[in-house]
Design an enzyme around this catalytic site. Structure first.
Site, PDB file in Angstrom:
ATOM      1  N   PHE A 274     -13.272  42.508  11.057  1.00 39.07           N
ATOM      2  CA  PHE A 274     -14.111  43.716  11.095  1.00 39.07           C
ATOM      3  C   PHE A 274     -14.670  43.927   9.689  1.00 39.07           C
ATOM      4  CE2 PHE A 274     -13.692  48.331  10.031  1.00 39.07           C
ATOM      5  CZ  PHE A 274     -14.399  48.957  11.049  1.00 39.07           C
TER       6      PHE A 274
ATOM      7  N   SER B 194     -14.788  53.472   0.155  1.00 35.03           N
ATOM      8  CA  SER B 194     -14.492  54.752   0.817  1.00 35.03           C
ATOM      9  C   SER B 194     -15.766  55.347   1.407  1.00 35.03           C
ATOM     10  CB  SER B 194     -13.883  55.733  -0.185  1.00 35.03           C
ATOM     11  OG  SER B 194     -12.608  55.282  -0.585  1.00 35.03           O
TER      12      SER B 194
ATOM     13  N   ILE C  15     -12.474  41.418   3.530  1.00 31.16           N
ATOM     14  CA  ILE C  15     -12.373  41.382   4.992  1.00 31.16           C
ATOM     15  C   ILE C  15     -11.101  40.650   5.441  1.00 31.16           C
ATOM     16  CG2 ILE C  15     -13.537  40.766   7.153  1.00 31.16           C
ATOM     17  CD1 ILE C  15     -14.969  42.919   5.301  1.00 31.16           C
TER      18      ILE C  15
ATOM     19  N   GLY D 296      -7.345  52.787  14.625  1.00 31.15           N
ATOM     20  CA  GLY D 296      -6.785  51.587  13.979  1.00 31.15           C
ATOM     21  C   GLY D 296      -5.700  51.912  12.966  1.00 31.15           C
TER      22      GLY D 296
ATOM     23  N   GLY E  37      18.602  46.048  -8.598  1.00 25.19           N
ATOM     24  CA  GLY E  37      18.613  45.886 -10.058  1.00 25.19           C
ATOM     25  C   GLY E  37      17.749  44.691 -10.463  1.00 25.19           C
ATOM     26  N   GLY E  38      18.208  43.957 -11.451  1.00 22.21           N
ATOM     27  CA  GLY E  38      17.451  42.807 -11.981  1.00 22.21           C
ATOM     28  C   GLY E  38      17.133  41.785 -10.896  1.00 22.21           C
TER      29      GLY E  38
ATOM     30  N   GLU F 280      -7.920  50.299   5.263  1.00 26.32           N
ATOM     31  CA  GLU F 280      -8.211  51.195   6.406  1.00 26.32           C
ATOM     32  C   GLU F 280      -8.266  52.653   5.960  1.00 26.32           C
ATOM     33  OE1 GLU F 280      -6.999  50.470  10.387  1.00 26.32           O
ATOM     34  OE2 GLU F 280      -6.628  48.353   9.966  1.00 26.32           O
TER      35      GLU F 280
HETATM   36  N1  CAA Z   1     -15.699  60.077  14.497  1.00 27.48           N
HETATM   37  C1  CAA Z   1     -16.960  60.283  14.953  1.00 27.48           C
HETATM   38  N2  CAA Z   1     -17.939  60.715  14.163  1.00 27.48           N
HETATM   39  C2  CAA Z   1     -17.645  60.943  12.879  1.00 27.48           C
HETATM   40  C3  CAA Z   1     -16.347  60.750  12.339  1.00 27.48           C
HETATM   41  C4  CAA Z   1     -15.357  60.324  13.218  1.00 27.48           C
HETATM   42  N3  CAA Z   1     -14.109  60.117  12.809  1.00 27.48           N
HETATM   43  N4  CAA Z   1     -16.353  61.059  11.031  1.00 27.48           N
HETATM   44  C5  CAA Z   1     -17.607  61.441  10.757  1.00 27.48           C
HETATM   45  N5  CAA Z   1     -18.377  61.365  11.876  1.00 27.48           N
HETATM   46  C6  CAA Z   1     -19.790  61.706  12.010  1.00 27.48           C
HETATM   47  C7  CAA Z   1     -20.035  63.142  11.523  1.00 27.48           C
HETATM   48  O1  CAA Z   1     -19.852  64.064  12.578  1.00 27.48           O
HETATM   49  C8  CAA Z   1     -21.472  63.075  11.079  1.00 27.48           C
HETATM   50  O2  CAA Z   1     -22.320  63.127  12.213  1.00 27.48           O
HETATM   51  P1  CAA Z   1     -23.543  64.192  12.279  1.00 27.48           P
HETATM   52  O3  CAA Z   1     -24.388  63.842  11.076  1.00 27.48           O
HETATM   53  O4  CAA Z   1     -24.160  63.918  13.590  1.00 27.48           O
HETATM   54  O5  CAA Z   1     -22.910  65.540  12.145  1.00 27.48           O
HETATM   55  C9  CAA Z   1     -21.614  61.658  10.535  1.00 27.48           C
HETATM   56  O6  CAA Z   1     -20.569  60.884  11.156  1.00 27.48           O
HETATM   57  C10 CAA Z   1     -21.434  61.598   9.020  1.00 27.48           C
HETATM   58  O7  CAA Z   1     -20.217  62.278   8.714  1.00 27.48           O
HETATM   59  P2  CAA Z   1     -19.742  62.622   7.237  1.00 27.48           P
HETATM   60  O8  CAA Z   1     -20.925  63.225   6.506  1.00 27.48           O
HETATM   61  O9  CAA Z   1     -18.484  63.384   7.322  1.00 27.48           O
HETATM   62  O10 CAA Z   1     -19.487  61.165   6.676  1.00 27.48           O
HETATM   63  P3  CAA Z   1     -19.140  60.695   5.212  1.00 27.48           P
HETATM   64  O11 CAA Z   1     -20.189  59.763   4.759  1.00 27.48           O
HETATM   65  O12 CAA Z   1     -18.813  61.876   4.348  1.00 27.48           O
HETATM   66  O13 CAA Z   1     -17.810  59.817   5.457  1.00 27.48           O
HETATM   67  C11 CAA Z   1     -15.472  59.374   5.670  1.00 27.48           C
HETATM   68  C12 CAA Z   1     -16.669  60.248   6.076  1.00 27.48           C
HETATM   69  C13 CAA Z   1     -14.317  59.909   6.497  1.00 27.48           C
HETATM   70  C14 CAA Z   1     -15.152  59.478   4.183  1.00 27.48           C
HETATM   71  C15 CAA Z   1     -15.780  57.906   6.028  1.00 27.48           C
HETATM   72  O14 CAA Z   1     -16.770  57.344   5.228  1.00 27.48           O
HETATM   73  C16 CAA Z   1     -14.534  57.029   5.953  1.00 27.48           C
HETATM   74  O15 CAA Z   1     -13.742  56.985   6.888  1.00 27.48           O
HETATM   75  N6  CAA Z   1     -14.363  56.289   4.818  1.00 27.48           N
HETATM   76  C17 CAA Z   1     -13.246  55.346   4.701  1.00 27.48           C
HETATM   77  C18 CAA Z   1     -13.654  54.022   5.161  1.00 27.48           C
HETATM   78  C19 CAA Z   1     -12.483  53.147   5.426  1.00 27.48           C
HETATM   79  O16 CAA Z   1     -11.497  53.533   6.031  1.00 27.48           O
HETATM   80  N7  CAA Z   1     -12.616  51.897   5.030  1.00 27.48           N
HETATM   81  C20 CAA Z   1     -11.628  50.904   5.306  1.00 27.48           C
HETATM   82  C21 CAA Z   1     -12.288  49.620   5.642  1.00 27.48           C
HETATM   83  S1  CAA Z   1     -11.558  48.697   6.926  1.00 27.48           S
HETATM   84  C22 CAA Z   1     -10.235  47.910   6.270  1.00 27.48           C
HETATM   85  O17 CAA Z   1      -9.709  48.272   5.283  1.00 27.48           O
HETATM   86  C23 CAA Z   1      -9.747  46.787   7.095  1.00 27.48           C
HETATM   87  C24 CAA Z   1      -8.608  46.025   6.567  1.00 27.48           C
HETATM   88  O18 CAA Z   1      -8.712  45.259   5.676  1.00 27.48           O
HETATM   89  C25 CAA Z   1      -7.324  46.095   7.248  1.00 27.48           C
END
Ligand code: CAA
Length: 382
Positions: free
Chosen positions: A123, A132, A157, A242, A341-342, A365
């Site tokens: 993904f 973030s 990834i 997830g 410990g060590g 995540e």
């Molecule tokens: N479900 C559905 N819709 C959502 C939502 C959710 N959980 N969160 C936000 N939205 C919608 C909002 O309602 C909004 O919609 P409208 O404009 O229609 O109202 C739109 O999405 C934008 O929302 P925000 O302005 O709140 O979004 P943001 O840009 O401020 O971001 C955030 C919110 C929660 C910080 C998000 O960016 C986030 O989750 N960031 C973290 C990313 C992350 O987890 N990355 C990990 C990568 S994967 C990984 O790590 C895999 C691995 O290796 C194991």
């Protein structure tokens, strides 16, 4: 809420525990050292149905529930944390959006091969400048002559170097932020799709973490998941659920650390006595066990809400479970080293690996800071 596990869940726990004890644990240190991908582990987990555990049997899945999924990831991670994240990223991050947003043709043709473990999935939302800030994606997809043409780079990834299928976000309309993102599926071997830099990491060393590079990569028009513009919401939907997988991984690592620390405390003698007879050590063990139980209840509760499909609930509880379990795992693995410990600082014993493996659960995540944001947003909405 009834926290009693069903007969089926108990059987699954025993099966996964045995596999972890007999097959994963004896190889984990070697895989950590060589950074080799544990194909043999994945093959066995595929045979047990774990690579498609919550997906319906019509797509070759095991048709089990999310509590079973959390139990499986905990037990697997107890034996080998790298294998734990391979399973979690595959099931939660790749298979979930395909199942919920893919066409029937994609589900029959692709999901059915991922659920058996014949294929591994990854993904990709993260980019060098969009971590973030998941909506900060710059990779693009343009529809030209009935094909989507992808350009850009994804990084960090999980499963990147071994995946037969990638699901990724890309910008389909510039200048409108998160609403301009769409979600796509790309098969390995598609011209213009390649694996870039392979990361050399602190922990979970047997898992593959790479860049994905798209250079005028053409994919069929039908490889969009959901509708154009839905990419950000699909990514959030995927991550909302997830996160319980990573919470379960953190829990398994902590449990492994407690198991080792307990055994060592009983056997290690200082001042003429076993160190387990000293209160200083007993208190550490007591705190470790208590925190692990608290995290396990949060994980089961979050997984239970996932079974109900109540999105708002599980988004908050999965974030709480991941936040608490990951930070707990950090504290517990820290204490495990202290008890050793060590010796705990040396590779001869596994606790230094647990400490390294636990650290990433506070980052991927969604960092702990992002989990707090998700929890607070949900609290303010309630
Ligand atoms: N479900 C559905 N819709 C959502 C939502 C959710 N959980 N969160 C936000 N939205 C919608 C909002 O309602 C909004 O919609 P409208 O404009 O229609 O109202 C739109 O999405 C934008 O929302 P925000 O302005 O709140 O979004 P943001 O840009 O401020 O971001 C955030 C919110 C929660 C910080 C998000 O960016 C986030 O989750 N960031 C973290 C990313 C992350 O987890 N990355 C990990 C990568 S994967 C990984 O790590 C895999 C691995 O290796 C194991």
């Amino acid at each position: 809420m009834d926290f009693q596990l069903t007969e089926e869940q108990l059987m699954l726990r025993d099966t996964c525990r045995q596999l972890a004890e007999n097959d994963l644990k004896p190889k984990a240190a070697e895989y950590d050292r060589t950074h080799e991908f544990p194909w043999e582990h994945v093959k066995k987990l595929g045979e047990l149905g774990i690579m498609g555990i919550v997906y319906p049997e019509e797509y070759n899945g095991a048709g089990m529930d999310y509590v079973s999924y959390a139990i499986a990831v905990e037990e697997i991670s107890r034996g080998c944390a790298s294998t734990g994240v391979i399973v979690s990223a595959h099931n939660s991050l790749c298979l979930s959006p395909i199942y919920y947003f893919g066409s029937e043709d994609i589900k029959k043709r692709i999901l059915s091969r991922l659920t058996t473990g014949e294929w591994i999935g990854c993904f990709g939302i993260t980019e060098p400048n969009a971590g973030s800030d998941a909506a900060g994606t710059t990779a693009t997809a343009e529809l030209k002559n009935g094909k989507w043409v992808l350009n850009g780079t994804k990084n960090f990834i999980t499963n990147g170097g071994v995946a037969s299928v990638a699901v990724v976000t890309a910008v389909t309309q510039k200048g409108i932020g998160s609403k301009g993102l769409s979600f796509f599926l790309i098969e390995k071997g598609t011209p213009g799709f390649s694996v870039g830099k392979v990361e050399d990491k602190l922990g979970i060393c047997a898992s593959s973490t790479t860049e994905l590079v798209f250079d005028n990569c053409e994919i069929p028009e039908g490889n969009i998941l959901g509708k154009q513009g839905d990419g950000f919401k699909i990514a959030m939907h995927t991550l909302d659920g997830g996160r319980v997988g990573i919470a379960a991984q953190a829990l398994g690592i902590a449990q492994a650390a407690l198991d080792e620390a307990l055994a060592y405390a009983k056997e290690r003698k200082q001042f003429g006595k076993s160190i387990s007879s000293f209160q200083a050590i007993q208190w550490m063990l007591a705190d470790m066990a208590t925190e692990i139980e608290a995290a396990r209840l949060l994980v089961y509760q979050a997984a239970n809400y996932m079974n109900t499909g109540d999105r708002q609930r599980y988004s908050k509880y999965c974030a709480m479970a991941k936040l608490f379990a990951s930070e707990m795992s950090h504290r517990v693995t820290h204490k495990a080293i202290q008890i050793f410990g060590g010796y705990g600082y040396c590779r001869e014993y596994p606790v230094e690996r647990f400490y390294r493996d636990a650290r990433i659960t506070e980052i991927y995540e969604g960092t702990s800071e992002i989990q707090r944001l998700v929890i607070a947003n949900n609290l303010l909405k309630d």
